[in-house]
Every structure is written in structure tokens, then in C-alpha cells.
Motif scaffolding. Structure first.
Motif, PDB file in Angstrom:
ATOM      1  N   UNK A 160       0.838  -1.212   0.000  1.00 19.14           N
ATOM      2  CA  UNK A 160       0.000   0.000   0.000  1.00 19.14           C
ATOM      3  C   UNK A 160       0.868   1.256   0.000  1.00 19.14           C
ATOM      4  N   UNK A 161       0.613   2.099  -0.959  1.00 24.41           N
ATOM      5  CA  UNK A 161       1.426   3.296  -1.099  1.00 24.41           C
ATOM      6  C   UNK A 161       0.846   4.432  -0.263  1.00 24.41           C
ATOM      7  N   UNK A 162       1.721   5.107   0.485  1.00 30.54           N
ATOM      8  CA  UNK A 162       1.276   6.257   1.258  1.00 30.54           C
ATOM      9  C   UNK A 162       1.163   7.462   0.321  1.00 30.54           C
ATOM     10  N   UNK A 163       0.033   8.130   0.364  1.00 32.04           N
ATOM     11  CA  UNK A 163      -0.233   9.215  -0.582  1.00 32.04           C
ATOM     12  C   UNK A 163      -0.479  10.521   0.177  1.00 32.04           C
ATOM     13  N   UNK A 164       0.522  11.402   0.242  1.00 33.56           N
ATOM     14  CA  UNK A 164       0.353  12.674   0.943  1.00 33.56           C
ATOM     15  C   UNK A 164      -0.595  13.604   0.193  1.00 33.56           C
ATOM     16  N   UNK A 165      -1.104  14.598   0.906  1.00 28.82           N
ATOM     17  CA  UNK A 165      -2.022  15.554   0.280  1.00 28.82           C
ATOM     18  C   UNK A 165      -1.356  16.297  -0.871  1.00 28.82           C
ATOM     19  N   UNK A 166      -0.077  16.610  -0.699  1.00 29.33           N
ATOM     20  CA  UNK A 166       0.675  17.293  -1.744  1.00 29.33           C
ATOM     21  C   UNK A 166       1.479  16.272  -2.533  1.00 29.33           C
ATOM     22  N   UNK A 167       1.134  16.012  -3.797  1.00 34.29           N
ATOM     23  CA  UNK A 167       1.848  15.000  -4.582  1.00 34.29           C
ATOM     24  C   UNK A 167       3.344  15.265  -4.693  1.00 34.29           C
ATOM     25  N   UNK A 168       3.751  16.529  -4.578  1.00 31.75           N
ATOM     26  CA  UNK A 168       5.174  16.848  -4.656  1.00 31.75           C
ATOM     27  C   UNK A 168       5.949  16.240  -3.492  1.00 31.75           C
ATOM     28  N   UNK A 169       5.273  16.059  -2.358  1.00 30.95           N
ATOM     29  CA  UNK A 169       5.933  15.450  -1.199  1.00 30.95           C
ATOM     30  C   UNK A 169       6.330  14.008  -1.506  1.00 30.95           C
ATOM     31  N   UNK A 170       5.478  13.288  -2.236  1.00 29.62           N
ATOM     32  CA  UNK A 170       5.787  11.908  -2.589  1.00 29.62           C
ATOM     33  C   UNK A 170       6.991  11.853  -3.524  1.00 29.62           C
ATOM     34  N   UNK A 171       7.067  12.789  -4.455  1.00 23.54           N
ATOM     35  CA  UNK A 171       8.211  12.823  -5.369  1.00 23.54           C
ATOM     36  C   UNK A 171       9.499  13.095  -4.609  1.00 23.54           C
ATOM     37  N   UNK A 172       9.439  14.008  -3.635  1.00 26.71           N
ATOM     38  CA  UNK A 172      10.626  14.276  -2.819  1.00 26.71           C
ATOM     39  C   UNK A 172      11.031  13.036  -2.022  1.00 26.71           C
ATOM     40  N   UNK A 173      10.040  12.349  -1.482  1.00 24.05           N
ATOM     41  CA  UNK A 173      10.308  11.126  -0.736  1.00 24.05           C
ATOM     42  C   UNK A 173      10.965  10.075  -1.630  1.00 24.05           C
ATOM     43  N   UNK A 174      10.456   9.946  -2.841  1.00 28.56           N
ATOM     44  CA  UNK A 174      11.015   8.971  -3.772  1.00 28.56           C
ATOM     45  C   UNK A 174      12.463   9.308  -4.109  1.00 28.56           C
ATOM     46  N   UNK A 175      12.765  10.587  -4.236  1.00 28.46           N
ATOM     47  CA  UNK A 175      14.147  10.992  -4.511  1.00 28.46           C
ATOM     48  C   UNK A 175      15.066  10.591  -3.357  1.00 28.46           C
ATOM     49  N   UNK A 176      14.557  10.690  -2.136  1.00 28.99           N
ATOM     50  CA  UNK A 176      15.356  10.355  -0.950  1.00 28.99           C
ATOM     51  C   UNK A 176      15.749   8.882  -0.908  1.00 28.99           C
ATOM     52  N   UNK A 177      14.912   8.020  -1.453  1.00 28.18           N
ATOM     53  CA  UNK A 177      15.125   6.582  -1.330  1.00 28.18           C
ATOM     54  C   UNK A 177      15.520   5.919  -2.638  1.00 28.18           C
ATOM     55  N   UNK A 178      15.774   6.705  -3.686  1.00 31.48           N
ATOM     56  CA  UNK A 178      16.120   6.146  -4.988  1.00 31.48           C
ATOM     57  C   UNK A 178      15.021   5.206  -5.461  1.00 31.48           C
ATOM     58  N   UNK A 179      13.772   5.657  -5.334  1.00 35.23           N
ATOM     59  CA  UNK A 179      12.616   4.795  -5.546  1.00 35.23           C
ATOM     60  C   UNK A 179      12.568   4.189  -6.935  1.00 35.23           C
ATOM     61  N   UNK A 180      12.990   4.927  -7.936  1.00 36.45           N
ATOM     62  CA  UNK A 180      12.820   4.410  -9.292  1.00 36.45           C
ATOM     63  C   UNK A 180      13.666   3.173  -9.551  1.00 36.45           C
ATOM     64  N   UNK A 181      14.632   2.902  -8.656  1.00 36.86           N
ATOM     65  CA  UNK A 181      15.473   1.715  -8.827  1.00 36.86           C
ATOM     66  C   UNK A 181      15.168   0.595  -7.840  1.00 36.86           C
ATOM     67  N   UNK A 182      14.346   0.849  -6.811  1.00 37.48           N
ATOM     68  CA  UNK A 182      14.090  -0.200  -5.823  1.00 37.48           C
ATOM     69  C   UNK A 182      12.597  -0.483  -5.614  1.00 37.48           C
ATOM     70  N   UNK A 183      11.717   0.264  -6.287  1.00 41.25           N
ATOM     71  CA  UNK A 183      10.290   0.000  -6.165  1.00 41.25           C
ATOM     72  C   UNK A 183       9.813  -0.861  -7.329  1.00 41.25           C
ATOM     73  N   UNK A 184       8.821  -1.716  -7.029  1.00 43.16           N
ATOM     74  CA  UNK A 184       8.167  -2.518  -8.072  1.00 43.16           C
ATOM     75  C   UNK A 184       6.656  -2.421  -7.864  1.00 43.16           C
ATOM     76  N   UNK A 185       5.926  -2.363  -8.962  1.00 43.74           N
ATOM     77  CA  UNK A 185       4.475  -2.228  -8.861  1.00 43.74           C
ATOM     78  C   UNK A 185       3.835  -3.488  -8.298  1.00 43.74           C
ATOM     79  N   UNK A 186       2.857  -3.290  -7.416  1.00 45.38           N
ATOM     80  CA  UNK A 186       2.019  -4.397  -6.957  1.00 45.38           C
ATOM     81  C   UNK A 186       0.587  -3.892  -6.804  1.00 45.38           C
ATOM     82  N   UNK A 187      -0.357  -4.757  -7.139  1.00 42.51           N
ATOM     83  CA  UNK A 187      -1.769  -4.380  -7.019  1.00 42.51           C
ATOM     84  C   UNK A 187      -2.398  -4.901  -5.736  1.00 42.51           C
ATOM     85  N   UNK A 188      -1.860  -6.008  -5.206  1.00 45.73           N
ATOM     86  CA  UNK A 188      -2.427  -6.707  -4.049  1.00 45.73           C
ATOM     87  C   UNK A 188      -3.790  -7.323  -4.371  1.00 45.73           C
ATOM     88  N   UNK A 189      -4.078  -7.562  -5.621  1.00 48.86           N
ATOM     89  CA  UNK A 189      -5.323  -8.242  -6.019  1.00 48.86           C
ATOM     90  C   UNK A 189      -5.420  -9.582  -5.291  1.00 48.86           C
TER      91      UNK A 189
END
Length: 354
Positions: free
Chosen positions: A291-320
Motif C-alpha cells: 500500500x502506497x502512502x499518498x500525501x495531500x501534496x503530490x510533490x511530497x511523494x516525489x521528494x520522498x522517492x528521490x530520498x530513497x532512490x525509488x525508481x530503482x528499488x520500487x516494483x508495482x504491486x496491485x495486491x489483487x
């Protein structure tokens, strides 16, 4: 326009279910065959009641059976709807580890793996399997990895995040050794924290309600990852990859910062670590988006992703087919196209060698 019309999608956490516990009976030896035939698996749940239930209401197969139990309906409702290239079938049987009898839990895990190979994987070349092992007896788990790992559609090992001891402890190392030997990532998934032979579900003990239990699952992942890093699992098993499923993501930058800070003063306690803890995490770990945490300001999520190098360690999941399902075209719309390509497809394709 759907994201699947722009990007390829691999879903790394899809829960295929048994129609009934007795589906495992043909794959069980005695005395477990008679036991399950008579009284089912007896697998523990979290013990916390959810007002929304556990599943999406529309995922119940038209032909009957529990949600997620019909491979053809899953293909239609999930894979075809979102044009997914592959999904990783994670099941639900990793939760068997909370049950007290290690021989029984190992037998159930083996039976499920045979069931998965016989009943699910042949239904579509888009189905890939996560084999289950029980952490109740790591030596039996390692033997099971050796038995199943050669199947071409088994692409990872899945265990529960609910354990008696933290996952870095050397008692679990036979599991990691076997997984590394076969080139399989280890996935960790929540579900039975606080039940059976596991520890309390939060650092403060036992909460009262499901909303508390569900929110605090991130605590369990923080503790497990800290244990794995500090006990030197990635030093002892340098080729091992760890996939943290369904534990949230926003906690990771804080954990890396705090671990790095403490390491600078306390490194004498972990002399086997020759790099900052955060470097081991970035090199060895992947997280799922749901489950992805979604802040009120979408820019906050982008900043968070930059902090953790998200584009290289995250993978999509639906939890279906669970209640907090994430459709691929409903999340991460503000990220760059290049980052979305990695998260929705490329990271999983590389990790699982698809």
C-alpha cells in the motif's frame, strides 16, 4: 488513457487462493492428508476484524468459490483488464508459519507448492510463482527450496514477516543460503503478526483494532530489515535479494538515515559491515508499491522517492484481490515516464530475469 496503454506492467503481489483447504489433500502425505481432509488447514489469521472485509467485493468468481481462486477469472479481471505481461502469484500460505507445529507447516508449504505448479502455473505463461516455505524449521525450508527451485516458472521464495525471532538471526540463514544458491529472491509478506508462535504485532504490544494493526505493519518491516542488515545477512550472502511486500514505503528514508547515523558511532558492534547500512539496503532490497502512502501534496511523494532512490528499488504491486487493491493507472501519475517504466516493469523484469 490507461497506464497499460503507455507502459508495460508486471505485478509482483497477486494473491491466488485455494477454493477450499481440501484442495491440498492430493498433494499431502499422511498423517497430514487425513488431518486436512477432516478439519482443513487451521491456518491462523491476524485476529483483527476489518469492517471492509479482506477482499474486493467484485473479485468473487461468477462460477463460485472464494475471491482469487479462479485462474480464468483472474486472467480476465486483472491481467487482461490492465494488459499485464506477468504477475507473481504470492498466494496466502506463507501465513502458515505462525502455526506452532513445524512439521505440519513444512508439509503444507510443500503441498501448496505442488498445487501451485500443477493447478495455476500451466494456466497461463503470464503466471509466475512464489514458492512458499515455513520459517518454523529453516532446514526443512532449505530442503524445500532445493526441491522446487528448478521449476522454470518459480521465480522467488516467499516467507512471512510474522516470526518468532527477527529475520536476521542466524537460525534463518539456511533459507537464505538455499535461495542464493538457486538465484531466487526472498519475498517477505505480512498477515499474521501477533498470532500463534509470532511476536507482538507492534513495538508497544497488542493493539485493539484492525486499523491500528494494519497501520503498524510498517513497524514490523522496519524491525525485520534492521535485523537483516545488522546481522550481516547481505555480507554472508552477497548475491541475495530481498523483496518487502505490502509493508509500505514512506518509512524507508528515515530508517536508512537512522541506521547510518548509529552505525558511525556503533560500528564496533557490527564489524562485518564494511559499508553504510543504507548502501546494503539500496543494493539488495526492493519494495512493492502497495500500500502506497499518498500525501495531500503530490510533490511530497516525489521528494520522498528521490530520498530513497525509488525508481530503482520500487516494483508495482496491485495486491489483487484484497480490499486495498491498487490499479496500475491509479497511482504514481506525477512521476516521470522513465521512473514509471522502471517501477511498473523494468525493475521486476531484471530482478526476476523475465
Amino acid at each position: 488513457m490507461k497506464v497499460s496503454e503507455i507502459l508495460k506492467v508486471i505485478d509482483v503481489d497477486v494473491h491466488n487462493e485455494l477454493k477450499k483447504p481440501q484442495d491440498l489433500v492430493p498433494y499431502l502425505p499422511e498423517p497430514w492428508k487425513t488431518r486436512v481432509a477432516a478439519s482443513g488447514i487451521g491456518m491462523m489469521g491476524s485476529g483483527y476484524w476489518s469492517p471492509v472485509g479482506g477482499m474486493r467485493k467484485d473479485t468473487k468468481p461468477p462460477g463460485g468459490g472464494v475471491e482469487g481462486s479462479d485462474p480464468d477469472y483472474m486472467l480476465e479481471q486483472l491481467l487482461e483488464e490492465y494488459n499485464m505481461e506477468y504477475v507473481v502469484l504470492t498466494g496466502i500460505l506463507y501465513n502458515i508459519s505462525a502455526t506452532h507445529d513445524p512439521d505440519f507447516t513444512a508439509a503444507i508449504a510443500s503441498a501448496y507448492n505442488d498445487y501451485l505448479i500443477a493447478e495455476w502455473l500451466p494456466r497461463s505463461d503470464k503466471f509466475k510463482g512464489a514458492m512458499v516455505v515455513s520459517t518454523g524449521d529453516p532446514l526443512l525450508a532449505a530442503r524445500e527450496i532445493d526441491r522446487i527451485a528448478g521449476h522454470p516458472d518459480i521465480i522467488e521464495v516467499i516467507i512471512s514477516s510474522a516470526t518468532r525471532e527477527p529475520l536476521g538471526h542466524r537460525m534463518y540463514h539456511p533459507i537464505y543460503e538455499a535461495a542464493e544458491r538457486h538465484g531466487l529472491p526472498i519475498a517477505v509478506h505480512p498477515g499474521t503478526e501477533g498470532t500463534g508462535g509470532t511476536g507482538a504485532p507492534t513495538s508497544a504490544g497488542y493493539p485493539t483494532r484492525y486499523i491500528e494493526w494494519h497501520t503498524n505493519l510498517s513497524q514490523m518491516f522496519m524491525a525485520q530489515l534492521t535485523s537483516v542488515v545488522c546481522e550481516g545477512v547481505f555480507v554472508k550472502f552477497p548475491n541475495l535479494k530481498l523483496v518487502l511486500l505490502e509493508g509500505g514505503i514512506a518509512w524507508l528514508p528515515h530508517l536508512m538515515w537512522r541506521l547510518d547515523k548509529n552505525y558511525k558511532a556503533l560500528r564496533a558492534q557490527v564489524p562485518w559491515l564494511t559499508r553504510l547500512p543504507s548502501e546494503y539496503i539500496r543494493d539488495h532490497c526492493f519494495l512493492s508499491t502497495q500500500p502506497i502512502e499518498e500525501p495531500d501534496n503530490p510533490k511530497d511523494l516525489i521528494r520522498l522517492f528521490d530520498m530513497m532512490d525509488a525508481e530503482n528499488i520500487l516494483m508495482f504491486s496491485s495486491d489483487y484481490p484484497h480490499w486495498d487493491f491498487d490499479a496500475p493507472d491509479a497511482i504514481l501519475k506525477r512521476l516521470s515516464l522513465e521512473a514509471r517504466k522502471k517501477i511498473f516493469y523494468e525493475n521486476a523484469k531484471k530482478l526476476y530475469k523475465l
